[in-house]
Design a protein around this motif. Structure first.
Motif, PDB file in Angstrom:
ATOM      1  N   GLY A 105       0.806  -1.224   0.000  1.00  4.11           N
ATOM      2  CA  GLY A 105       0.000   0.000   0.000  1.00  4.11           C
ATOM      3  C   GLY A 105       0.834   1.267   0.000  1.00  4.11           C
ATOM      4  N   LYS A 106       2.156   1.130   0.006  1.00  4.48           N
ATOM      5  CA  LYS A 106       3.032   2.309   0.029  1.00  4.48           C
ATOM      6  C   LYS A 106       2.951   3.031  -1.317  1.00  4.48           C
ATOM      7  CE  LYS A 106       7.608   3.995   0.970  1.00  4.48           C
ATOM      8  NZ  LYS A 106       9.005   3.786   0.997  1.00  4.48           N
ATOM      9  N   ILE A 107       2.739   4.360  -1.241  1.00  3.92           N
ATOM     10  CA  ILE A 107       2.613   5.190  -2.441  1.00  3.92           C
ATOM     11  C   ILE A 107       3.799   6.137  -2.511  1.00  3.92           C
ATOM     12  CG2 ILE A 107       1.229   6.983  -3.570  1.00  3.92           C
ATOM     13  CD1 ILE A 107      -1.243   5.704  -2.234  1.00  3.92           C
ATOM     14  N   LYS A 108       4.366   6.268  -3.710  1.00  7.40           N
ATOM     15  CA  LYS A 108       5.469   7.211  -3.910  1.00  7.40           C
ATOM     16  C   LYS A 108       5.129   8.153  -5.059  1.00  7.40           C
ATOM     17  CE  LYS A 108       7.930   3.772  -6.664  1.00  7.40           C
ATOM     18  NZ  LYS A 108       9.065   2.882  -6.779  1.00  7.40           N
ATOM     19  N   HIS A 109       5.526   9.412  -4.887  1.00  4.89           N
ATOM     20  CA  HIS A 109       5.361  10.415  -5.937  1.00  4.89           C
ATOM     21  C   HIS A 109       6.515  10.233  -6.918  1.00  4.89           C
ATOM     22  CE1 HIS A 109       5.640  14.922  -7.103  1.00  4.89           C
ATOM     23  NE2 HIS A 109       4.989  14.245  -8.021  1.00  4.89           N
ATOM     24  N   CYS A 110       6.200   9.936  -8.165  1.00  2.00           N
ATOM     25  CA  CYS A 110       7.224   9.624  -9.161  1.00  2.00           C
ATOM     26  C   CYS A 110       7.498  10.751 -10.141  1.00  2.00           C
ATOM     27  CB  CYS A 110       6.828   8.370  -9.938  1.00  2.00           C
ATOM     28  SG  CYS A 110       6.671   6.932  -8.874  1.00  2.00           S
ATOM     29  N   ASN A 111       6.515  11.597 -10.377  1.00  4.21           N
ATOM     30  CA  ASN A 111       6.670  12.555 -11.447  1.00  4.21           C
ATOM     31  C   ASN A 111       5.572  13.610 -11.349  1.00  4.21           C
ATOM     32  OD1 ASN A 111       6.490  13.758 -14.052  1.00  4.21           O
ATOM     33  ND2 ASN A 111       7.451  11.984 -14.969  1.00  4.21           N
ATOM     34  N   SER A 112       5.906  14.825 -11.708  1.00  4.97           N
ATOM     35  CA  SER A 112       4.928  15.893 -11.925  1.00  4.97           C
ATOM     36  C   SER A 112       5.353  16.631 -13.176  1.00  4.97           C
ATOM     37  CB  SER A 112       4.875  16.876 -10.753  1.00  4.97           C
ATOM     38  OG  SER A 112       4.331  16.278  -9.620  1.00  4.97           O
ATOM     39  N   SER A 113       4.392  17.145 -13.908  1.00  2.80           N
ATOM     40  CA  SER A 113       4.716  17.875 -15.118  1.00  2.80           C
ATOM     41  C   SER A 113       3.537  18.743 -15.515  1.00  2.80           C
ATOM     42  CB  SER A 113       5.054  16.910 -16.255  1.00  2.80           C
ATOM     43  OG  SER A 113       5.581  17.615 -17.353  1.00  2.80           O
ATOM     44  N   TYR A 114       3.797  19.621 -16.481  1.00  2.00           N
ATOM     45  CA  TYR A 114       2.771  20.528 -16.983  1.00  2.00           C
ATOM     46  C   TYR A 114       2.758  20.441 -18.499  1.00  2.00           C
ATOM     47  CZ  TYR A 114       3.427  22.135 -12.266  1.00  2.00           C
ATOM     48  OH  TYR A 114       3.542  22.168 -10.910  1.00  2.00           O
ATOM     49  N   PHE A 115       1.601  20.099 -19.049  1.00  4.83           N
ATOM     50  CA  PHE A 115       1.431  19.986 -20.491  1.00  4.83           C
ATOM     51  C   PHE A 115       0.590  21.170 -20.961  1.00  4.83           C
ATOM     52  CE2 PHE A 115       3.059  15.933 -19.748  1.00  4.83           C
ATOM     53  CZ  PHE A 115       3.092  15.134 -20.881  1.00  4.83           C
ATOM     54  N   THR A 116       1.083  21.890 -21.959  1.00  2.00           N
ATOM     55  CA  THR A 116       0.282  22.942 -22.571  1.00  2.00           C
ATOM     56  C   THR A 116      -0.441  22.322 -23.760  1.00  2.00           C
ATOM     57  OG1 THR A 116       1.805  24.666 -21.865  1.00  2.00           O
ATOM     58  CG2 THR A 116       0.303  25.205 -23.684  1.00  2.00           C
ATOM     59  N   MET A 117      -1.743  22.408 -23.709  1.00  2.00           N
ATOM     60  CA  MET A 117      -2.600  21.811 -24.727  1.00  2.00           C
ATOM     61  C   MET A 117      -3.366  22.920 -25.446  1.00  2.00           C
ATOM     62  SD  MET A 117      -1.827  18.671 -23.979  1.00  2.00           S
ATOM     63  CE  MET A 117      -2.977  17.673 -24.921  1.00  2.00           C
ATOM     64  N   VAL A 118      -3.565  22.750 -26.754  1.00  2.00           N
ATOM     65  CA  VAL A 118      -4.275  23.738 -27.560  1.00  2.00           C
ATOM     66  C   VAL A 118      -5.514  23.091 -28.162  1.00  2.00           C
ATOM     67  CG1 VAL A 118      -4.123  25.275 -29.568  1.00  2.00           C
ATOM     68  CG2 VAL A 118      -2.149  24.982 -28.057  1.00  2.00           C
ATOM     69  N   ALA A 119      -6.642  23.797 -28.052  1.00  2.00           N
ATOM     70  CA  ALA A 119      -7.914  23.304 -28.580  1.00  2.00           C
ATOM     71  C   ALA A 119      -8.021  23.617 -30.070  1.00  2.00           C
ATOM     72  CB  ALA A 119      -9.074  23.939 -27.821  1.00  2.00           C
ATOM     73  N   LYS A 120      -8.506  22.635 -30.838  1.00  2.00           N
ATOM     74  CA  LYS A 120      -8.624  22.772 -32.294  1.00  2.00           C
ATOM     75  C   LYS A 120     -10.020  22.376 -32.754  1.00  2.00           C
ATOM     76  CE  LYS A 120      -4.070  23.255 -33.215  1.00  2.00           C
ATOM     77  NZ  LYS A 120      -3.446  24.116 -34.186  1.00  2.00           N
ATOM     78  N   ASP A 121     -10.425  22.942 -33.885  1.00  2.00           N
ATOM     79  CA  ASP A 121     -11.688  22.511 -34.495  1.00  2.00           C
ATOM     80  C   ASP A 121     -11.413  21.429 -35.542  1.00  2.00           C
ATOM     81  OD1 ASP A 121     -10.788  23.804 -36.820  1.00  2.00           O
ATOM     82  OD2 ASP A 121     -12.166  25.491 -36.624  1.00  2.00           O
ATOM     83  N   GLN A 122     -12.435  21.030 -36.287  1.00  2.00           N
ATOM     84  CA  GLN A 122     -12.293  19.953 -37.267  1.00  2.00           C
ATOM     85  C   GLN A 122     -11.357  20.320 -38.411  1.00  2.00           C
ATOM     86  OE1 GLN A 122     -15.185  21.231 -36.174  1.00  2.00           O
ATOM     87  NE2 GLN A 122     -16.309  19.563 -35.225  1.00  2.00           N
TER      88      GLN A 122
END
Length: 180
Positions: free
Chosen positions: A102-119
């Motif tokens: 049950g031990k939990i470890k923090h492995c990674n954090s990050s920030y993704f910049t995402m852009v919204a698009k139309d069809q």
């Protein structure tokens, strides 16, 4: 009328058991596999917020803090931390759990910049973000500062503005040989 959404409206959590097929040559889970999962959850989170197809514009600093072992349950949490006109910053946290202890470890954090698009592949406006608590405000402001820092760093080292002589002394402290 402008639409606004809470970050909780688009929060995504996924968990996956890490299999031997996900491992690298040292027996740890391959970082590329984790990055692929992170990109998928960032896409899902941004798409939920924007109600549009989203693409990854950039990934801000990925630090692999702790290795992930075969047999651990990896949980990824994603939420929209910041919105611009057509883009969103999705914060991600990666944790690995030893399912026997049950031990939990923090492995990674990050920030993704995402852009919204139309069809047609054109950018579309995204809903604003409702900041409901101090954590949400801190995350939003942190994204603003990170964006400003990135721009300042990029501008500081533009080829047309770089003054090499200012940095030659600094290089003496590093494992390099300068042959000009």
């Amino acid at each position: 009328m402008k639409k606004y959404k809470k970050s909780t409206d688009s929060r995504v959590v996924i968990s996956e058991l890490m299999l031997p097929s996900h491992s690298n040559f040292s027996g740890k889970i391959h970082g590329g596999y984790i990055l692929s999962l992170m990109d998928q959850i960032a896409f899902a989170c941004a798409s939920k917020h924007s109600e549009a197809y989203c693409v990854t514009a950039s990934v801000d600093k990925v630090d692999f803090r702790k290795p992930i072992e075969v047999g651990e349950l990896v949980t990824m949490k994603a939420s929209v931390n910041h919105v611009g006109r057509t883009s969103m910053v999705v914060g991600l946290r990666v944790e690995a759990e030893n399912i026997q202890t049950g031990k939990i470890k923090h492995c990674n954090s990050s920030y993704f910049t995402m852009v919204a698009k139309d069809q047609d592949g054109k950018t579309v406006e995204v809903p604003g973000l409702i900041l409901e608590n101090e954590t949400a405000v801190r995350r939003f402001v942190r994204s603003i500062i990170r964006k400003e820092d990135t721009k300042a760093r990029r501008d500081r080292f533009k080829a047309s503005e770089f003054e090499m002589d200012k940095y030659l002394e600094l290089l003496k402290e590093y494992n390099v040989q300068v042959n000009l």
